[in-house]
Structure formats: structure tokens, C-alpha cells
Motif scaffolding. Structure first.
Motif, mmCIF file in Angstrom:
data_model
loop_
_atom_site.group_PDB
_atom_site.id
_atom_site.type_symbol
_atom_site.label_atom_id
_atom_site.label_comp_id
_atom_site.label_asym_id
_atom_site.label_seq_id
_atom_site.Cartn_x
_atom_site.Cartn_y
_atom_site.Cartn_z
ATOM 1 N N SER A 1 3.468 -30.081 -37.537
ATOM 2 C CA SER A 1 3.105 -30.705 -36.265
ATOM 3 C C SER A 1 1.913 -29.984 -35.654
ATOM 4 N N MET A 2 1.158 -30.713 -34.838
ATOM 5 C CA MET A 2 0.054 -30.117 -34.078
ATOM 6 C C MET A 2 0.564 -29.547 -32.745
ATOM 7 N N ASN A 3 1.837 -29.807 -32.433
ATOM 8 C CA ASN A 3 2.439 -29.402 -31.166
ATOM 9 C C ASN A 3 2.985 -27.976 -31.286
ATOM 10 N N PRO A 4 2.444 -27.025 -30.519
ATOM 11 C CA PRO A 4 2.845 -25.620 -30.650
ATOM 12 C C PRO A 4 4.310 -25.316 -30.375
ATOM 13 N N VAL A 5 5.056 -26.218 -29.730
ATOM 14 C CA VAL A 5 6.471 -25.938 -29.489
ATOM 15 C C VAL A 5 7.373 -26.467 -30.602
ATOM 16 N N ARG A 6 6.819 -27.200 -31.554
ATOM 17 C CA ARG A 6 7.609 -27.728 -32.665
ATOM 18 C C ARG A 6 7.826 -26.631 -33.714
ATOM 19 N N PRO A 7 9.030 -26.550 -34.274
ATOM 20 C CA PRO A 7 9.291 -25.526 -35.299
ATOM 21 C C PRO A 7 8.303 -25.554 -36.459
ATOM 22 N N SER A 8 7.896 -26.740 -36.905
ATOM 23 C CA SER A 8 6.970 -26.802 -38.045
ATOM 24 C C SER A 8 5.636 -26.150 -37.715
ATOM 25 N N TYR A 9 5.220 -26.220 -36.459
ATOM 26 C CA TYR A 9 3.967 -25.584 -36.039
ATOM 27 C C TYR A 9 4.117 -24.063 -36.048
#
Length: 156
Positions: A25-33
Motif C-alpha cells: 500500500s501507499m498508505n503509511p498506516v497500512r501494515p503492507s507499507y
């Protein structure tokens, strides 16, 4: 099998240099990021793969739309997708990377048939685990109880 001896996990994390992270993800709060970012900070080359963000820049790399868009050799494919998406990802991984050493499925992600297919090709498969957590645990960044030794936030 979801039990993996610590020496086996440590060997995988030690030999791995390049990781394609599918579903980043491009979202910094997502685990994948933050998992991908952490692995990059620890010295792994992280190649982000997500068709929804293809062509964008993340962690100094261009986001690829699919594993087929990755031309360089990859040691590990880290899967941040639902279990039902795993068979197609494993097939694409095996076709794209003849020297692939590891398929790693994140926490909550398992697929016995796809794992067996990869293992039949000599690829190590880890299911339902997180390489960030295992790295921290095996290389002294977590205490035995699983608590971080200093950082309380998921931000790095």
C-alpha cells in the motif's frame, strides 16, 4: 505446515536480498507499507507490486503493476493479499523468477495447494507469518514476550 524452526526462518532472512512485496500500500498506516519500509531500512531491496499504484514511486523503487513487470531477479515474494489470490501469485512467481528461493505469505494468508506447488519446485514457503516480526524476533529487536525494545509506534 505453519511451524517453522527458528534456524530455518533465520536462514531465509539471512540469504534474502531482494523482496517483491505483492499488495503493498501507499498508505503509511497500512501494515503492507510499514513492513515493506522496515525491510528496506534493514537492507533488503524491496520491489513494490500493486496494479493500483503502478508507475508511482515508493521506497526509491517504481511500483510494478504485476510480478511480470519485474525484470530483475527476486529472492522472495512476500504476499499481502487474501488467501484466494495466492495460487495466481505463486504461479506468476514461479514463471517469472526461475531462481526464486522463498514464497512468504503474511499473517492470515495461507494456501496449502499453492504452497505444495512452490515446494515441489524447491521453493521454501512460509505461511501465516510476517517477515518484519520474525526479523525483529530472530535478530534481537524484540524481547521474548514480543514487546519492542524501544519503539512504540509503527512509524520508522
Amino acid at each position: 505446515m505453519t511451524y517453522y524452526p527458528d534456524p530455518h526462518l533465520k536462514q531465509i532472512l539471512t540469504r534474502t536480498k531482494v523482496i517483491a512485496v505483492v499488495g503493498v500500500s501507499m498508505n503509511p498506516v497500512r501494515p503492507s507499507y510499514y513492513v515493506a519500509r522496515y525491510l528496506g531500512i534493514k537492507g533488503f531491496r524491496v520491489i513494490p507490486v500493486n496494479p493500483g499504484h503502478a508507475g508511482k514511486e515508493l521506497f526509491g523503487e517504481t511500483v510494478r503493476g504485476s510480478l511480470s513487470d519485474v525484470s530483475e531477479p527476486v529472492d522472495m515474494v512476500d504476499i499481502f493479499r487474501r488467501s484466494e489470490a495466492v495460487p495466481a501469485i505463486v504461479e506468476e512467481s514461479l514463471a517469472q523468477f526461475p531462481q526464486l528461493r522463498t514464497i512468504w505469505m503474511q499473517i492470515g494468508v495461507e494456501h496449502a495447494e499453492a504452497a505444495a506447488q512452490a515446494e515441489a519446485r524447491g521453493v521454501d514457503v512460509i505461511q501465516n507469518r510476517c517477515p518484519k516480526i520474525e526479523y525483529q524476533r530472530l535478530f534481537g529487536e524484540l524481547r521474548m514476550g514480543g514487546f519492542a525494545t524501544g519503539v512504540i509506534s509503527s512509524k520508522l
